[in-house]
Scaffold this active site. Sequence first.
Site, mmCIF file in Angstrom:
data_model
loop_
_atom_site.group_PDB
_atom_site.id
_atom_site.type_symbol
_atom_site.label_atom_id
_atom_site.label_comp_id
_atom_site.label_asym_id
_atom_site.label_seq_id
_atom_site.Cartn_x
_atom_site.Cartn_y
_atom_site.Cartn_z
ATOM 1 N N ARG A 61 6.809 8.145 11.693
ATOM 2 C CA ARG A 61 5.675 8.268 10.770
ATOM 3 C C ARG A 61 4.545 7.361 11.234
ATOM 4 O O ARG A 61 4.707 6.595 12.167
ATOM 5 C CB ARG A 61 6.101 7.944 9.347
ATOM 6 C CG ARG A 61 6.574 6.513 9.177
ATOM 7 C CD ARG A 61 6.936 6.218 7.722
ATOM 8 N NE ARG A 61 7.605 4.922 7.620
ATOM 9 C CZ ARG A 61 8.091 4.421 6.507
ATOM 10 N NH1 ARG A 61 8.009 5.092 5.380
ATOM 11 N NH2 ARG A 61 8.678 3.255 6.486
ATOM 12 N N GLU A 69 16.679 6.467 6.999
ATOM 13 C CA GLU A 69 16.956 5.433 5.996
ATOM 14 C C GLU A 69 18.277 5.653 5.269
ATOM 15 O O GLU A 69 18.443 5.261 4.114
ATOM 16 C CB GLU A 69 15.770 5.329 5.023
ATOM 17 C CG GLU A 69 14.527 4.837 5.757
ATOM 18 C CD GLU A 69 13.296 4.681 4.892
ATOM 19 O OE1 GLU A 69 13.297 5.155 3.744
ATOM 20 O OE2 GLU A 69 12.319 4.090 5.397
ATOM 21 N N GLN A 70 19.259 6.253 5.963
ATOM 22 C CA GLN A 70 20.532 6.538 5.285
ATOM 23 C C GLN A 70 21.264 5.275 4.856
ATOM 24 O O GLN A 70 22.096 5.312 3.962
ATOM 25 C CB GLN A 70 21.422 7.435 6.138
ATOM 26 C CG GLN A 70 21.491 7.077 7.589
ATOM 27 C CD GLN A 70 22.244 8.136 8.367
ATOM 28 O OE1 GLN A 70 23.461 8.078 8.415
ATOM 29 N NE2 GLN A 70 21.561 9.082 8.957
ATOM 30 N N MET A 71 20.944 4.118 5.468
ATOM 31 C CA MET A 71 21.607 2.873 5.066
ATOM 32 C C MET A 71 20.799 2.103 4.009
ATOM 33 O O MET A 71 21.103 0.957 3.716
ATOM 34 C CB MET A 71 21.841 1.974 6.284
ATOM 35 C CG MET A 71 22.814 2.549 7.298
ATOM 36 S SD MET A 71 24.439 2.893 6.580
ATOM 37 C CE MET A 71 25.065 1.226 6.339
ATOM 38 N N GLU A 95 7.013 -0.259 -4.708
ATOM 39 C CA GLU A 95 8.389 -0.099 -4.216
ATOM 40 C C GLU A 95 9.104 -1.435 -4.397
ATOM 41 O O GLU A 95 8.655 -2.452 -3.878
ATOM 42 C CB GLU A 95 8.396 0.278 -2.726
ATOM 43 C CG GLU A 95 7.706 1.603 -2.440
ATOM 44 C CD GLU A 95 7.739 1.986 -0.961
ATOM 45 O OE1 GLU A 95 8.495 1.370 -0.190
ATOM 46 O OE2 GLU A 95 6.988 2.895 -0.582
ATOM 47 N N ASN A 131 0.346 5.763 2.827
ATOM 48 C CA ASN A 131 1.485 4.903 2.550
ATOM 49 C C ASN A 131 1.480 3.722 3.509
ATOM 50 O O ASN A 131 1.505 3.906 4.727
ATOM 51 C CB ASN A 131 2.796 5.682 2.740
ATOM 52 C CG ASN A 131 4.011 4.913 2.239
ATOM 53 O OD1 ASN A 131 4.280 4.879 1.039
ATOM 54 N ND2 ASN A 131 4.722 4.274 3.146
ATOM 55 N N GLU A 132 1.405 2.539 2.954
ATOM 56 C CA GLU A 132 1.521 1.293 3.725
ATOM 57 C C GLU A 132 0.687 1.301 5.003
ATOM 58 O O GLU A 132 1.228 1.302 6.116
ATOM 59 C CB GLU A 132 2.987 1.010 4.067
ATOM 60 C CG GLU A 132 3.770 0.532 2.878
ATOM 61 C CD GLU A 132 5.190 0.091 3.239
ATOM 62 O OE1 GLU A 132 5.628 0.340 4.378
ATOM 63 O OE2 GLU A 132 5.844 -0.495 2.372
ATOM 64 N N CYS A 185 -4.231 7.536 14.701
ATOM 65 C CA CYS A 185 -5.186 6.475 14.991
ATOM 66 C C CYS A 185 -6.272 6.522 13.920
ATOM 67 O O CYS A 185 -6.856 7.583 13.673
ATOM 68 C CB CYS A 185 -5.775 6.714 16.380
ATOM 69 S SG CYS A 185 -7.136 5.616 16.753
ATOM 70 N N TRP A 208 16.202 -1.996 7.431
ATOM 71 C CA TRP A 208 15.299 -2.276 8.536
ATOM 72 C C TRP A 208 15.243 -3.721 9.007
ATOM 73 O O TRP A 208 14.589 -4.021 9.989
ATOM 74 C CB TRP A 208 13.885 -1.810 8.198
ATOM 75 C CG TRP A 208 13.389 -2.178 6.821
ATOM 76 C CD1 TRP A 208 13.411 -1.375 5.717
ATOM 77 C CD2 TRP A 208 12.821 -3.427 6.391
ATOM 78 N NE1 TRP A 208 12.886 -2.040 4.629
ATOM 79 C CE2 TRP A 208 12.513 -3.295 5.013
ATOM 80 C CE3 TRP A 208 12.533 -4.645 7.025
ATOM 81 C CZ2 TRP A 208 11.944 -4.329 4.263
ATOM 82 C CZ3 TRP A 208 11.962 -5.667 6.275
ATOM 83 C CH2 TRP A 208 11.678 -5.499 4.915
HETATM 84 C C1 GAL Z 1 8.623 0.939 2.870
HETATM 85 C C2 GAL Z 1 8.107 2.365 2.916
HETATM 86 C C3 GAL Z 1 9.106 3.348 2.359
HETATM 87 C C4 GAL Z 1 10.482 3.055 2.902
HETATM 88 C C5 GAL Z 1 10.843 1.640 2.567
HETATM 89 C C6 GAL Z 1 12.213 1.234 3.022
HETATM 90 O O1 GAL Z 1 8.019 0.163 3.836
HETATM 91 O O2 GAL Z 1 6.901 2.518 2.221
HETATM 92 O O3 GAL Z 1 8.715 4.660 2.686
HETATM 93 O O4 GAL Z 1 10.476 3.268 4.275
HETATM 94 O O5 GAL Z 1 9.940 0.779 3.188
HETATM 95 O O6 GAL Z 1 12.487 -0.098 2.692
#
Ligand code: GAL
Length: 634
Positions: free
Chosen positions: A105, A363-365, A315, A143-144, A109, A323
């Site tokens: 994602r 992001e399965q974990m 969030e 997003n972010e 630019c 991550w």
């Molecule tokens: C954020 C993001 C989300 C998801 C989340 C996972 O940075 O906006 O889409 O990836 O992290 O922690």
Amino acid sequence: MKPALGVCYYPEHWPEEIWAEDAARMVEAGLTWVRIGEFAWSRLEAQPGQFTFDWLDRAIETLGTAGLKVVLGTPTATPPRWMVEKHPDMLAVDAEGRPRKFGSRRHYCFSHLGYREESVRIARILGERYGRNPHVQAWQIDNEYACHDTTVSYSAAAIAGFRNWLAQKYQSPDALNRAWGNVFWSMEYADFSEIDPPALTVTEPNPSHVMDWRRYSSDQVVAYNRVQAQALRPLTDAPLIHNYMGRVLEFDHFDTGADLDIASWDSYPIGFLSDRLEDTAEHKRRFLRQGDPDMQAFHHDLYRAVGRGRWWVMEQQPGPVNWAPHNPAPLPGMARLWAWEAIAHGAEAVCYFRWRQAPFAQEQMHAGLLRPDSAPAPALAEAAQVAREIEEMPDVTPAQARVAILFDYPSSWAWETQPQGADFDYFRLVTEVYRGLRRLGVNVDILPLAGADLSAYKLVLGPGLFTLPDALRAALATHSGLAILGPRTGTRTPNFAIPVPLPPALPGLDTTIALTESLPNGAEEPLEAGGCIGRWLERLEGSAEVVERTTAGQPVLVRSGGLHYLAGWPDPEAMVRILRSACAEAGVATTDLPDGLRIRDTATHRFYINYAPEPLNHDGVTVPAAGVTWTPFR
Ligand code: GAL
């Protein structure tokens, strides 16, 4: 104001048959907001111009009729594959000239005008369709921004844009050469078309060049955000929001914030502790399953400023993330504590990320409020508890803070460009001041430099400010409270040169930085009153009254009236001492809190927030481990 809870949901990830049950369970848990859509572009427009909205119509209807309010995202952080076919040069390019490719994602630019138009197009189409939908009560744009290191791009579009930006700013290559000091090392340009981004140079590039490049890059984020906001404005009355991240400083959030109604941020306390915080191994072990006790609060206060008083957590970490280098689970109670801490800092809403853990893809974990099999994950009950507690709580009204920290994104770019000491980091400096104040139980406001109104504050801190704008200098000259500026404050001109007369040149304060040292670990200078100065030490000359000095007699903190200059980076002991005595003189009450306990005052309550893994007592109040409690002011 009654705060609210919410959750991030991806209807496109789940069979339609379970949407209604999901919605009912959200409502049952006491959630009111649901954010959707921010990554759904490929399902909305599978091929250029071929739209499929019926699923989103039904998702919004299902969620809305269940009683939820929808935050609808523009899906521009995830351009579909066909977009890259259509605009092959839209990809961001790294400093080595390699395109950052499709397959995750944020692969765009900010300077690419074609992609900017595509973003406006999809925002407008969504606005036309859903802008007056009664269930859509807020919008999230993109997003972010900047996440995954995506602010600065070295694409052809960025290079062309930069040259243009420079031509507008300087009008002539001569003016640019003078402003940057390009006579040094024969770096003079005869034409704007000769100027490249400051990358791959043999040794360090000219800091003025880097600074303008960073400003240019930040301006592109601002422009990109603005065009989407402008597209949506006439189509909806719902507030426009962006979800910022933690410790992301690559663009000026105050500038993007000016085009939006509410700031929000994504709070991952345990991920941040592991991934983006320097601290001792002992500290990281102690707060392994809770997060750092000041990191979230700092961002709450920062984003309250970015949102001009209106802000959310868009969030909220619910369990282990996927991550960080290591991803421990929160202690029981933390999913509740984090939400209440945000509310105590004035959050209008706290939305957990995400509803159900996805058993597929990247992001399965990453935990959700539900497990992949739809059974409740531990945070669901905690969220429901917060929702019940909010119902029972009278409105949470913010209290006016009496202490402010001036915060400035360009200062972060400046000291990254010219750290001078390997561990001189602006964010770290500011947050160490913030931590010192929090250890003393003080409410803090963060203020941008532009238009900063100091009148409400008895104490103002300005650590590490690259430049000191004239308006701020004037405000400090008439400020009736105390102010502590420095270290390194006002030590450059906007063009990144050392000003003469030498800094800090503060109104009425006879002190001059005659020499600057950066110091490695282990070379700290002890202070007469205890603690020490490390990393950074400026040698001052002048007749200003000395408040603190090293044991060798070198002045470190000087003052004239309420205006102070701090000439070094204090260790935690010296920091707290300096702040405690400044607060005492300014008439700001302090209290010494045990390690891990924080307090936050609203207009009606004192919140006790315990990040420690053991119960703590303060003021006769016992706060459970990983717990939060509050007492009304009598
Ligand atoms: C954020 C993001 C989300 C998801 C989340 C996972 O940075 O906006 O889409 O990836 O992290 O922690």
